[in-house]
Design an enzyme around this catalytic site. Structure first.
Site, PDB file in Angstrom:
ATOM      1  N   HIS A  16      46.845  42.241  39.708  1.00  0.00           N
ATOM      2  CA  HIS A  16      46.839  42.809  38.362  1.00  0.00           C
ATOM      3  C   HIS A  16      45.438  43.312  37.992  1.00  0.00           C
ATOM      4  CE1 HIS A  16      48.189  42.913  34.034  1.00  0.00           C
ATOM      5  NE2 HIS A  16      46.880  42.802  33.855  1.00  0.00           N
ATOM      6  N   GLU A  17      44.453  42.436  38.128  1.00  0.00           N
ATOM      7  CA  GLU A  17      43.090  42.837  37.768  1.00  0.00           C
ATOM      8  C   GLU A  17      42.563  43.919  38.711  1.00  0.00           C
ATOM      9  OE1 GLU A  17      42.132  42.017  34.954  1.00  0.00           O
ATOM     10  OE2 GLU A  17      43.574  40.397  34.636  1.00  0.00           O
ATOM     11  N   HIS A  26      43.641  47.240  37.380  1.00  0.00           N
ATOM     12  CA  HIS A  26      42.705  47.714  36.354  1.00  0.00           C
ATOM     13  C   HIS A  26      41.450  48.295  37.016  1.00  0.00           C
ATOM     14  CE1 HIS A  26      44.649  46.490  32.688  1.00  0.00           C
ATOM     15  NE2 HIS A  26      44.632  45.196  32.968  1.00  0.00           N
TER      16      HIS A  26
END
Length: 674
Positions: free
Chosen positions: A466-467, A470
């Site tokens: 997820h990170e 980003h």
């Protein structure tokens, strides 16, 4: 004064010279940077030439570049590696920076020039990106007080200074409360059910504190495993209550009045600017556009998901009944959900951990980025870092420098909880030079323990991806203007790239490339991989209701529903009542440590996690149709990532997908469609 922060960074790729910075350097550098930036503003205002896009908008875009580099470094450090001195500086400097922001948006001479360019420029005379900058800048002024009278401008300044100070205090209180609590156990019988690896970490935590036995904390890698595996129900309850009382006790770190003050000030600010509520103000610049749209979206999902969530809880009751528990409570959920997972899918998070050593998972993410976008990652030892545990990678595209990536994985007393991506330097182009970004991922994963490396739960595997999603959004940036690059997009669009990457964790063929035992190198058996994939929807109804409760609570705070005589606990329980699946626990509340919406940037925006799930499910369905590493589809998604906020997000999505997103893909993936 020899302050390294007051000069351009003479380092590789102009990276922040962390190892040469003293704590005492930040405040004077920020104060001088503000004064220099004000002079740059004065030069724009005092320019006798007629205002143009170049001498006003582009000039304004470049104001305070060095100040921005310093403040980005400073606030990232106060999140990841703070101390008492830096916290004091943060308290002092935040209101000053808020005042500086007001000095720009409330500068009448500057606004008149921006307004003149806005009114006199035909859209066709500028590139799409340039017009987007013009439109965004003009709205930034009008939405932040430029049209107010002198008295109201002073009121706005006071509100913004007070908000800045309150948000800092909120964060500091949460950090203090997180660090202050420990569950110290000396009887090993109380650890029944807890895996040996978790006990070893707790033993090490006790040793560091010069205590006998085992110590559990409110840090995620300690809290979650205890709630998941500890058979001792009273101890689970004890830790659950401690977590639910963070910044909610009768002491100096209580955040209840701070919440009321923040909510009241945000509401006052919105009304001053001509909006009914803070949510209406925020959502004007979001895909959702207005509060009613968000409420309709959240309640529609709630009504679709609640029957499935109820089934999730019902499935746990027979297991609890075997232990003599007639009424399941919130502090029972993780424990029995894990037991049912083991029974239903024949695997546990703990048994999977040896197959997911941190470094292996990270390189799997790197591998996915290589297959999708042609990126490679090389560790750099010559880039300075803010802590010895940080690793820096140079990101290359076809052998050419693309970005720097800093990674910081483990909990420390000076680091706030959670996981996040941030940047030390944004991407932009100027004078023929493409200034590439410096991106950072910060998490709180378990530390290595002796010869055992940091091992991730499968949930943490998805967190890393997820990170990293980003981070890819930031690293792929390819725009002219920094304020429009990377993750500078509508808040309900920003989670698309991150949640999109989570999908790869459930792809069988991809999992089989990296789910290998850290000791033996043995591949996780295919039947286990099949079970991970099969479990993708496990407890999805429950998780959806949990996310919806946060989104509804956020919207309630910011649409005028909180009254000053409400108790925070009572208000929270009233607002989230329809989403609750367990009996109420008295004396706990989420709000006093709800950092996303109070000090963080998600006020009136927490719904965006679910909103973006619609986008990411629809986007990944496209990849699954054509191949999860299909180069043509990946090239289109890369374009979406690279354009940042230079185009309307729906236009970007339609250009990628060929149509608007459909909620059907989300409902199907979540297993909550009829």
């Amino acid at each position: 004064m020899n302050n390294i922060l007051l000069k351009p960074f003479d380092t590789k790729y102009e990276s922040v010279p962390f190892e040469q910075i003293k704590n005492e350097d930040y405040k004077p550098a920020i104060l001088e940077g503000i004064e220099n930036a004000k002079k740059e503003i004065d030069a724009i205002v005092d320019n006798s030439e007629a205002p143009t896009f170049e001498n006003t908008l582009e000039a304004l875009e470049h104001v305070g570049k060095q100040l921005n580099r310093v403040t980005e470094a400073f606030f990232n450090i106060t999140s990841a590696e703070t101390n008492d001195y830096l916290e004091k500086v943060q308290e002092e400097i935040s209101p000053v920076l808020a005042e500086y922001g007001n000095d720009i948006t409330l500068n009448e001479g500057l606004f008149e020039k921006v307004k003149a360019v806005y009114e006199q420029t035909d859209k066709e005379d500028l590139s799409a990106e340039a017009y987007r900058l013009l439109d965004k800048t003009y709205k930034s002024f009008t939405r932040n007080g430029a049209l107010l009278n002198a008295t109201d401008k002073e009121t706005l300044r006071g509100i913004d200074k007070e908000l800045a100070a309150l948000k800092v205090k909120f964060s500091q209180n949460v950090l203090q409360e997180t660090n202050a609590y420990i569950l110290h156990l000396t009887d090993e019988q109380e650890l029944e059910g807890i895996p040996d690896s978790i006990k070893a970490q707790a033993k090490e935590e006790a040793r560091k504190r010069k205590l006998e036995g085992w110590v559990f904390t409110l840090q995620y890698p300690s809290l979650v495993p205890f709630l998941t595996y500890a058979k001792n129900r009273e101890r689970r309850k004890e830790l659950y209550l401690a977590n639910g009382k963070k910044a909610f006790k009768a002491n100096e770190f209580n955040n209840e009045q701070i919440i009321k003050s923040i909510v009241q000030l945000r509401d006052q600010r919105a009304k001053l600017l001509g909006f009914d509520t803070h949510a209406a103000f925020v959502l004007e610049e979001r895909m959702a556009s207005k509060p009613d749209t968000v409420f309709d979206f959240l309640y529609d999902l709630l009504h679709k998901a609640k029957p499935f969530a109820g089934k999730d809880i019902e499935a746990l009751k027979p297991l609890a009944a075997k232990d003599g528990i007639e009424t399941l409570m919130p502090y029972d959920h993780a424990y029995y959900a894990e037991k049912l997972r083991e029974e239903k899918f024949d695997f546990s998070e703990e048994k999977l951990k040896p197959y997911f050593p941190l470094n292996q998972v990270l390189h799997a993410a790197f591998d996915a980025a290589g297959k999708l976008y042609g990126l490679t990652f090389e560790e750099r030892k010559d880039i300075q870092k803010y802590h010895e545990e940080v690793t820096v990678y140079e990101v290359l595209e076809n052998g050419k420098h693309k970005a720097l990536l800093y990674t910081d994985w483990h909990p420390r007393d000076g680091k706030r909880a959670g996981a996040w991506m941030t940047s030390f330097k944004g991407q932009y182009r100027s004078n023929g030079i493409d200034h590439r970004p410096h991106i950072s991922i910060v998490c709180n994963f378990s530390r290595p323990n002796g010869e055992v490396p940091s091992l991730l739960t499968f949930n943490e595997v998805t967190t890393l991806f997820h990170e990293f999603g980003h981070a890819l959004h930031g690293m792929m940036a390819d725009t002219v203007y920094e304020s429009l690059s990377g993750t500078n997009v509508y808040w309900d669009f920003v989670e698309l790239p991150s949640q999109f990457m989570e999908n790869y964790c459930y792809q069988k063929n991809f999992l089989a490339t990296f789910a290998k035992h850290y000791k033996t190198g043995e591949l996780l058996p295919m039947e286990q991989i099949d079970k991970i994939v099969a479990s993708a929807n496990y407890m999805e109804g429950y998780q959806t209701m949990r996310q919806l409760s946060f989104g509804l609570l956020d919207m309630a705070y910011h649409t005028g529903k909180l009254k000053q005589d409400n108790s925070i606990e009572g208000f929270e329980k009233q607002i989230t009542n329809e989403t609750q699946l367990y009996p109420t626990v008295e004396g706990v509340a989420q709000s006093p440590s709800f950092s996303h919406i109070f000090p963080g940037g998600y006020s009136s925006g927490y719904y965006s996690y679910k909103w973006s799930e619609v986008l990411d499910a629809d986007a990944f369905a496209y990849f699954k149709e054509e191949g999860i590493f299909n180069p043509e589809i990946a090239a289109k998604f890369k374009t979406l990532l690279s354009k940042g906020g230079t185009e309307d997000p729906m236009d970007l999505y339609v250009a990628f997908r060929g149509r608007k997103p459909s909620v059907d893909a989300l409902l199907e993936r979540a297993g909550i469609s009829e």
